[in-house]
Design a protein around this motif. Sequence first.
Motif, PDB file in Angstrom:
ATOM      1  N   CYS A   6       0.866  -1.322   0.093  1.00 31.17           N
ATOM      2  CA  CYS A   6       0.067   0.198  -0.155  1.00 31.17           C
ATOM      3  C   CYS A   6       0.954   1.395   0.056  1.00 31.17           C
ATOM      4  O   CYS A   6       0.535   2.189  -0.634  1.00 31.17           O
ATOM      5  N   SER A  10       1.201   4.194  -2.758  1.00 26.39           N
ATOM      6  CA  SER A  10       0.799   5.535  -2.780  1.00 26.39           C
ATOM      7  C   SER A  10       2.089   6.157  -2.996  1.00 26.39           C
ATOM      8  O   SER A  10       2.014   7.434  -3.725  1.00 26.39           O
ATOM      9  N   ALA A  36      -3.127   8.808  -4.546  1.00 27.56           N
ATOM     10  CA  ALA A  36      -2.075   8.406  -3.847  1.00 27.56           C
ATOM     11  C   ALA A  36      -2.591   8.320  -2.176  1.00 27.56           C
ATOM     12  O   ALA A  36      -1.959   7.345  -1.434  1.00 27.56           O
ATOM     13  N   THR A  40      -3.136   3.849   1.191  1.00 31.37           N
ATOM     14  CA  THR A  40      -2.652   3.910   2.301  1.00 31.37           C
ATOM     15  C   THR A  40      -3.951   4.157   3.502  1.00 31.37           C
ATOM     16  O   THR A  40      -3.868   3.539   4.349  1.00 31.37           O
TER      17      THR A  40
END
Length: 146
Positions: A6, A10, A36, A40
């Motif tokens: 993740c 990002s 982006a 996350t």
Amino acid sequence: MTAIVCLALSAAAVVIAVLRGTRGRFRSALRWAAVALVPTGLYLTGLITVFDRIGRALGDWAAHLVFDPKVWTGVVMLGAAALLLLATGIRRGRALKPSEPAAEAKGRTAPPAVKGRTAPPAVAAKKPYREDDFSDIEEILKRRGL
């Protein structure tokens, strides 16, 4: 492992956002900055594990679909229900055609004229509203010379 993937996604989106921003494409850069934040954010909220569980459950269901006669019976029952609903018509009543007067559609006749009076002139049937009908707006613009 999931956190690393993740964060890498990002970081890649941030790099693309910076490249777009340096080329003067600020709107595109903002879109990539928004993208982006997604991986996350999904990881930090715990939704990645939820999606993992949903994917595994769907995979198990699909694997059992092939070999389980109980599942096929359920599929046939759902298909029969859909066909019956479509065959009987989900909507009630029928739509009037624009050329069909309302009195004829309901099976009634117009009331007879009273002696010495004539029947009122028939009200012109309004044409049905359509979202793509901009004739009123066009008329206003023409009056203003635009």
